[in-house]
Design a protein around this motif. Structure first.
Motif, short mmCIF file in Angstrom:
data_model
loop_
_atom_site.label_atom_id
_atom_site.label_comp_id
_atom_site.label_asym_id
_atom_site.label_seq_id
_atom_site.Cartn_x
_atom_site.Cartn_y
_atom_site.Cartn_z
N GLY A 58 -44.10 1.22 6.67
CA GLY A 58 -43.45 0.04 7.23
C GLY A 58 -42.99 0.19 8.66
N SER A 92 -43.31 -6.38 1.22
CA SER A 92 -42.39 -6.34 2.36
C SER A 92 -42.69 -5.15 3.27
N SER A 96 -43.78 -5.48 7.13
CA SER A 96 -43.07 -4.70 8.13
C SER A 96 -44.02 -3.96 9.06
N ARG A 99 -45.11 -6.60 11.54
CA ARG A 99 -43.97 -7.02 12.36
C ARG A 99 -43.56 -5.92 13.34
N ARG A 100 -43.39 -4.71 12.84
CA ARG A 100 -42.97 -3.59 13.69
C ARG A 100 -44.03 -3.27 14.74
#
Length: 166
Positions: A58, A92, A96, A99-100
């Motif tokens: 993530g 999730s 992530s 997104r990251r």
């Protein structure tokens, strides 16, 4: 908001500022996309990755692109989740990763970034679910990145990403 597009091809040959590597936590290279990026970038990528490891699922970190052809200047390494049936927060964690990686691209000043299909190879994430997460996440992340390119290695992945984009 970034423009999002889907292409089929070799991520190491993309004409972008940064490429995302679907890495393992050691950041020292492996198979699939990870191995291809390491071969194209040369041995200094392994050394640079090892200095930043371990990287948890993530998360995302960046190294120089070393021997990759310009304009690629950065490799953003992210560790996707291993599929365990969807009961261990895999969705999730996968979101992530995207997104990251976009956030790291922003911090580097990258205006264009190419992503592989994270976790859909040896990590076993169902490709149809992964495609939806990839598209939904990169569309929703606030960013100064202008172009996000989702690079499919094969036709099946290309079709799934294209369907998720539509």
């Amino acid at each position: 908001m970034a423009r999002v597009e889907v292409v089929q091809g070799d991520i190491t040959r993309e004409d972008v500022d940064a490429i995302v590597n679907a890495a393992n936590s050691s950041l020292r290279g492996g198979g699939g996309v990870d191995g291809a990026i390491h071969r194209a970038a040369g041995p200094r990528l392994k050394e640079a990755g090892a200095a930043l490891a371990p990287c948890p699922p993530g998360e995302a970190v960046a190294t120089p692109a070393f021997d990759l052809d310009p304009p690629v200047r950065h490799v953003i390494h992210t560790v996707g989740p291993v599929w365990k049936g969807g009961t261990r927060d895999e969705a999730s964690l996968l979101a992530s990763c995207y997104r990251r990686s976009v956030e790291v691209a922003d911090s580097l000043g990258a205006r264009s970034v190419a992503f592989p299909a994270i976790s859909t190879g040896i990590y076993g994430y169902p490709p149809d679910q992964a495609a939806r997460i990839a598209v939904d996440t990169v569309r929703s992340v606030p960013t100064r990145v202008e172009l996000i390119r989702l690079v499919a290695f094969d036709r099946v992945t290309y079709d799934l990403l294209t369907a998720a984009l539509d």
